[in-house]
Design a protein around this motif. Sequence first.
Motif, PDB file in Angstrom:
ATOM      1  N   SER A   1       0.836  -1.193   0.000  1.00 66.08           N
ATOM      2  CA  SER A   1       0.000   0.000   0.000  1.00 66.08           C
ATOM      3  C   SER A   1       0.870   1.242   0.000  1.00 66.08           C
ATOM      4  O   SER A   1       2.013   1.215   0.433  1.00 66.08           O
ATOM      5  CB  SER A   1      -0.884   0.026   1.247  1.00 66.08           C
ATOM      6  OG  SER A   1      -1.716  -1.093   1.280  1.00 66.08           O
TER       7      SER A   1
ATOM      8  N   ASN B   1      -5.492   2.881   3.472  1.00 68.41           N
ATOM      9  CA  ASN B   1      -5.838   2.811   2.055  1.00 68.41           C
ATOM     10  C   ASN B   1      -7.168   2.096   1.839  1.00 68.41           C
ATOM     11  O   ASN B   1      -7.975   2.504   1.005  1.00 68.41           O
ATOM     12  CB  ASN B   1      -4.724   2.114   1.267  1.00 68.41           C
ATOM     13  CG  ASN B   1      -3.568   3.033   0.996  1.00 68.41           C
ATOM     14  OD1 ASN B   1      -3.662   3.913   0.160  1.00 68.41           O
ATOM     15  ND2 ASN B   1      -2.485   2.856   1.729  1.00 68.41           N
ATOM     16  N   LYS B   2      -7.414   1.048   2.604  1.00 72.43           N
ATOM     17  CA  LYS B   2      -8.668   0.309   2.477  1.00 72.43           C
ATOM     18  C   LYS B   2      -9.851   1.179   2.894  1.00 72.43           C
ATOM     19  O   LYS B   2     -10.878   1.222   2.212  1.00 72.43           O
ATOM     20  CB  LYS B   2      -8.607  -0.955   3.337  1.00 72.43           C
ATOM     21  CG  LYS B   2      -9.799  -1.855   3.187  1.00 72.43           C
ATOM     22  CD  LYS B   2      -9.602  -3.123   3.999  1.00 72.43           C
ATOM     23  CE  LYS B   2     -10.776  -4.057   3.851  1.00 72.43           C
ATOM     24  NZ  LYS B   2     -10.588  -5.292   4.625  1.00 72.43           N
TER      25      LYS B   2
ATOM     26  N   ILE C   1     -10.007   4.526   3.075  1.00 72.00           N
ATOM     27  CA  ILE C   1     -10.172   5.660   2.156  1.00 72.00           C
ATOM     28  C   ILE C   1     -10.860   5.200   0.873  1.00 72.00           C
ATOM     29  O   ILE C   1     -11.699   5.907   0.323  1.00 72.00           O
ATOM     30  CB  ILE C   1      -8.803   6.312   1.843  1.00 72.00           C
ATOM     31  CG1 ILE C   1      -8.204   6.943   3.099  1.00 72.00           C
ATOM     32  CG2 ILE C   1      -8.906   7.321   0.719  1.00 72.00           C
ATOM     33  CD1 ILE C   1      -8.966   8.105   3.669  1.00 72.00           C
ATOM     34  N   SER C   2     -10.530   4.004   0.408  1.00 72.56           N
ATOM     35  CA  SER C   2     -11.148   3.507  -0.826  1.00 72.56           C
ATOM     36  C   SER C   2     -12.641   3.235  -0.650  1.00 72.56           C
ATOM     37  O   SER C   2     -13.381   3.180  -1.625  1.00 72.56           O
ATOM     38  CB  SER C   2     -10.442   2.240  -1.308  1.00 72.56           C
ATOM     39  OG  SER C   2     -10.726   1.158  -0.453  1.00 72.56           O
ATOM     40  N   ARG C   3     -13.091   3.075   0.589  1.00 72.93           N
ATOM     41  CA  ARG C   3     -14.512   2.819   0.853  1.00 72.93           C
ATOM     42  C   ARG C   3     -15.348   4.097   0.907  1.00 72.93           C
ATOM     43  O   ARG C   3     -16.567   4.025   0.973  1.00 72.93           O
ATOM     44  CB  ARG C   3     -14.670   2.072   2.172  1.00 72.93           C
ATOM     45  CG  ARG C   3     -14.176   0.661   2.110  1.00 72.93           C
ATOM     46  CD  ARG C   3     -14.397  -0.031   3.421  1.00 72.93           C
ATOM     47  NE  ARG C   3     -13.978  -1.418   3.338  1.00 72.93           N
ATOM     48  CZ  ARG C   3     -13.911  -2.220   4.370  1.00 72.93           C
ATOM     49  NH1 ARG C   3     -14.233  -1.780   5.562  1.00 72.93           N
ATOM     50  NH2 ARG C   3     -13.513  -3.459   4.216  1.00 72.93           N
TER      51      ARG C   3
ATOM     52  N   LYS D   1     -17.571   7.734  -3.771  1.00 69.38           N
ATOM     53  CA  LYS D   1     -16.845   8.207  -4.948  1.00 69.38           C
ATOM     54  C   LYS D   1     -17.653   9.312  -5.620  1.00 69.38           C
ATOM     55  O   LYS D   1     -18.324   9.097  -6.606  1.00 69.38           O
ATOM     56  CB  LYS D   1     -16.622   7.059  -5.927  1.00 69.38           C
ATOM     57  CG  LYS D   1     -16.008   5.834  -5.319  1.00 69.38           C
ATOM     58  CD  LYS D   1     -14.530   5.836  -5.508  1.00 69.38           C
ATOM     59  CE  LYS D   1     -13.890   4.529  -5.176  1.00 69.38           C
ATOM     60  NZ  LYS D   1     -13.629   4.251  -3.818  1.00 69.38           N
TER      61      LYS D   1
ATOM     62  N   ASP E   1      -1.990   6.194  -8.812  1.00 66.96           N
ATOM     63  CA  ASP E   1      -2.736   5.077  -9.362  1.00 66.96           C
ATOM     64  C   ASP E   1      -2.570   3.873  -8.449  1.00 66.96           C
ATOM     65  O   ASP E   1      -1.484   3.307  -8.356  1.00 66.96           O
ATOM     66  CB  ASP E   1      -2.230   4.766 -10.770  1.00 66.96           C
ATOM     67  CG  ASP E   1      -3.084   3.742 -11.486  1.00 66.96           C
ATOM     68  OD1 ASP E   1      -4.023   3.204 -10.861  1.00 66.96           O
ATOM     69  OD2 ASP E   1      -2.824   3.485 -12.667  1.00 66.96           O
ATOM     70  N   GLY E   2      -3.626   3.501  -7.742  1.00 65.36           N
ATOM     71  CA  GLY E   2      -3.578   2.385  -6.817  1.00 65.36           C
ATOM     72  C   GLY E   2      -3.512   1.034  -7.490  1.00 65.36           C
ATOM     73  O   GLY E   2      -3.325   0.022  -6.843  1.00 65.36           O
ATOM     74  N   ARG E   3      -3.642   1.002  -8.803  1.00 66.21           N
ATOM     75  CA  ARG E   3      -3.609  -0.269  -9.526  1.00 66.21           C
ATOM     76  C   ARG E   3      -2.197  -0.702  -9.876  1.00 66.21           C
ATOM     77  O   ARG E   3      -1.980  -1.810 -10.311  1.00 66.21           O
ATOM     78  CB  ARG E   3      -4.426  -0.158 -10.805  1.00 66.21           C
ATOM     79  CG  ARG E   3      -5.897   0.107 -10.536  1.00 66.21           C
ATOM     80  CD  ARG E   3      -6.605   0.420 -11.802  1.00 66.21           C
ATOM     81  NE  ARG E   3      -6.105   1.717 -12.273  1.00 66.21           N
ATOM     82  CZ  ARG E   3      -6.554   2.357 -13.328  1.00 66.21           C
ATOM     83  NH1 ARG E   3      -7.496   1.829 -14.049  1.00 66.21           N
ATOM     84  NH2 ARG E   3      -6.064   3.522 -13.678  1.00 66.21           N
TER      85      ARG E   3
END
Length: 139
Positions: free
Chosen positions: A3, A46-47, A49-51, A54, A103-105
């Motif tokens: 992460s 990170n988990k 924040i991604s929730r 959007k 870019d988290g990918r």
Amino acid sequence: MSSYALYRGTTLGQALDKTLEDMESEGLLTKSLASKVLQQFDKSMNKQISRLPKEKMNFCATQLLTYRYCDNVWTFILNNVTLKDPQRSFDEPIDKLKVVACDGRQTSLLQTLSAQGPSKRVNRAHAAAAGDDEDDDSD
């Protein structure tokens, strides 16, 4: 999965880092365990924040103070920023806003950032505590 370590600079991240340093210096915690705690903090932040929802937010700045693109991470520092959100109202402009976009990918970048460990600030604090007075201005 690795992460980004972006949130270590937040108030919460700095408090955790300071607490881990104190526990390590008192012998209550090993360096490897402290590192694992910080890695878990990165993953958890990170988990979470991604929730977050959007939704789009618009902003307008009177001045772009600084921008940087390094290792697929954009950083912008803007002055006098007005935010516009469909669900909330912001009455006054923000004096200074820092935007970090990554870019988290891209897992190779994530692994590189996580492998670097704590920031130079933390490494210098450890060196100072160990009595190493070597002054390194290589930032």
